[in-house]
Motif scaffolding. Structure first.
Motif, PDB file in Angstrom:
ATOM      1  N   ASP A 134      -5.857   0.719  -2.800  1.00 11.52           N
ATOM      2  CA  ASP A 134      -6.857  -0.186  -2.554  1.00 11.52           C
ATOM      3  C   ASP A 134      -6.796  -1.257  -3.705  1.00 11.52           C
ATOM      4  O   ASP A 134      -6.789  -2.327  -3.581  1.00 11.52           O
ATOM      5  CB  ASP A 134      -8.247   0.422  -2.719  1.00 11.52           C
ATOM      6  CG  ASP A 134      -8.658   1.186  -1.546  1.00 11.52           C
ATOM      7  OD1 ASP A 134      -8.047   0.942  -0.474  1.00 11.52           O
ATOM      8  OD2 ASP A 134      -9.362   2.122  -1.455  1.00 11.52           O
ATOM      9  N   PHE A 135      -6.358  -0.701  -4.958  1.00 15.94           N
ATOM     10  CA  PHE A 135      -6.241  -1.645  -6.039  1.00 15.94           C
ATOM     11  C   PHE A 135      -4.948  -2.522  -5.729  1.00 15.94           C
ATOM     12  O   PHE A 135      -5.096  -3.610  -5.994  1.00 15.94           O
ATOM     13  CB  PHE A 135      -5.984  -0.926  -7.325  1.00 15.94           C
ATOM     14  CG  PHE A 135      -5.703  -1.712  -8.418  1.00 15.94           C
ATOM     15  CD1 PHE A 135      -6.599  -2.472  -9.368  1.00 15.94           C
ATOM     16  CD2 PHE A 135      -4.213  -1.771  -8.941  1.00 15.94           C
ATOM     17  CE1 PHE A 135      -5.922  -3.443 -10.333  1.00 15.94           C
ATOM     18  CE2 PHE A 135      -3.888  -2.767  -9.912  1.00 15.94           C
ATOM     19  CZ  PHE A 135      -4.433  -3.503 -10.569  1.00 15.94           C
TER      20      PHE A 135
ATOM     21  N   GLU B 231      -3.969  -3.426  -3.084  1.00 14.99           N
ATOM     22  CA  GLU B 231      -4.092  -4.448  -2.136  1.00 14.99           C
ATOM     23  C   GLU B 231      -4.839  -5.614  -2.630  1.00 14.99           C
ATOM     24  O   GLU B 231      -4.762  -6.794  -2.230  1.00 14.99           O
ATOM     25  CB  GLU B 231      -4.833  -3.712  -0.955  1.00 14.99           C
ATOM     26  CG  GLU B 231      -5.126  -4.555   0.420  1.00 14.99           C
ATOM     27  CD  GLU B 231      -5.821  -3.984   1.680  1.00 14.99           C
ATOM     28  OE1 GLU B 231      -6.233  -4.716   2.380  1.00 14.99           O
ATOM     29  OE2 GLU B 231      -5.743  -2.563   1.611  1.00 14.99           O
ATOM     30  N   LYS B 232      -5.881  -5.002  -3.413  1.00 15.47           N
ATOM     31  CA  LYS B 232      -6.728  -6.356  -3.987  1.00 15.47           C
ATOM     32  C   LYS B 232      -5.962  -7.368  -4.658  1.00 15.47           C
ATOM     33  O   LYS B 232      -6.254  -8.358  -4.651  1.00 15.47           O
ATOM     34  CB  LYS B 232      -7.933  -5.544  -4.692  1.00 15.47           C
ATOM     35  CG  LYS B 232      -9.202  -4.947  -4.078  1.00 15.47           C
ATOM     36  CD  LYS B 232      -9.947  -4.369  -4.711  1.00 15.47           C
ATOM     37  CE  LYS B 232     -10.797  -3.553  -4.082  1.00 15.47           C
ATOM     38  NZ  LYS B 232     -11.723  -2.787  -5.172  1.00 15.47           N
TER      39      LYS B 232
ATOM     40  N   ARG C 236       0.943  -1.040   0.143  1.00 10.16           N
ATOM     41  CA  ARG C 236      -0.136   0.065  -0.233  1.00 10.16           C
ATOM     42  C   ARG C 236       0.761   1.187   0.055  1.00 10.16           C
ATOM     43  O   ARG C 236       0.731   2.178  -0.750  1.00 10.16           O
ATOM     44  CB  ARG C 236      -1.022   0.040   1.215  1.00 10.16           C
ATOM     45  CG  ARG C 236      -2.138  -1.004   0.846  1.00 10.16           C
ATOM     46  CD  ARG C 236      -3.143  -0.962   2.224  1.00 10.16           C
ATOM     47  NE  ARG C 236      -3.749   0.466   2.229  1.00 10.16           N
ATOM     48  CZ  ARG C 236      -4.766   0.700   1.388  1.00 10.16           C
ATOM     49  NH1 ARG C 236      -5.721  -0.307   0.719  1.00 10.16           N
ATOM     50  NH2 ARG C 236      -5.605   1.814   1.377  1.00 10.16           N
TER      51      ARG C 236
ATOM     52  N   ASN D 213      -3.833  -9.468  -2.439  1.00 12.04           N
ATOM     53  CA  ASN D 213      -4.639 -10.403  -1.857  1.00 12.04           C
ATOM     54  C   ASN D 213      -5.092 -11.471  -2.656  1.00 12.04           C
ATOM     55  O   ASN D 213      -4.947 -12.671  -2.501  1.00 12.04           O
ATOM     56  CB  ASN D 213      -5.951  -9.654  -1.325  1.00 12.04           C
ATOM     57  CG  ASN D 213      -5.650  -9.057  -0.038  1.00 12.04           C
ATOM     58  OD1 ASN D 213      -5.052  -9.559   0.896  1.00 12.04           O
ATOM     59  ND2 ASN D 213      -6.550  -8.204   0.235  1.00 12.04           N
ATOM     60  N   PHE D 214      -5.457 -11.273  -4.196  1.00 10.77           N
ATOM     61  CA  PHE D 214      -5.607 -12.260  -4.997  1.00 10.77           C
ATOM     62  C   PHE D 214      -4.282 -13.089  -5.314  1.00 10.77           C
ATOM     63  O   PHE D 214      -4.338 -14.367  -5.074  1.00 10.77           O
ATOM     64  CB  PHE D 214      -5.848 -11.517  -6.445  1.00 10.77           C
ATOM     65  CG  PHE D 214      -5.969 -12.797  -7.543  1.00 10.77           C
ATOM     66  CD1 PHE D 214      -7.168 -13.431  -7.601  1.00 10.77           C
ATOM     67  CD2 PHE D 214      -4.995 -12.821  -8.590  1.00 10.77           C
ATOM     68  CE1 PHE D 214      -7.167 -14.429  -8.705  1.00 10.77           C
ATOM     69  CE2 PHE D 214      -4.942 -13.867  -9.291  1.00 10.77           C
ATOM     70  CZ  PHE D 214      -6.101 -14.571  -9.513  1.00 10.77           C
TER      71      PHE D 214
END
Length: 111
Positions: free
Chosen positions: A74-75, A77-78, A63, A81-82
């Motif tokens: 946020d992108f 992090e997504k 981040r 996470n994937f």
């Protein structure tokens, strides 16, 4: 700018995007080669497939990097996470196959 100039510029941008996409695929492949090795190491030494503390530290780090690079954190992090979910899935599969192999060896060694 005339239509020919626009088409030329668009082609240049698209060529750069294609190069970046290729680099991303190669970087992800290398990352997954490394995480596969981590999965084998974890399975060999009985470590859990997931490391929540490491995951949280990596998300916070990514981040910050995204923010510095002017990318939506946020992108980022997504996206991470994937990748983490996929890595954990691989680690679980490695651990399961390692466990099955050990059980098979133990069963065969008692015969």
């Amino acid at each position: 700018m005339n239509d020919a100039d626009v088409k030329n510029l668009l082609a240049q941008y698209r060529a750069s995007i294609d190069n970046i996409d290729a680099a991303l695929v190669h970087m992800l492949a290398e990352r997954f080669r490394c995480t596969q090795a981590v999965g084998v190491l974890k399975a060999t030494h009985g470590l859990p497939p997931a490391d929540p503390a490491r995951e949280q530290a990596q998300i916070a780090r990514l981040r910050r990097l995204a923010d510095d690079a002017q990318l939506d954190p946020d992108f980022a992090e997504k996206f991470l996470n994937f990748i983490i979910r996929e890595v954990i899935r691989h680690h679980e599969a490695i651990a399961a196959s390692s466990s099955e192999a050990k059980n098979g060896v133990e069963k065969n060694s008692t015969v």
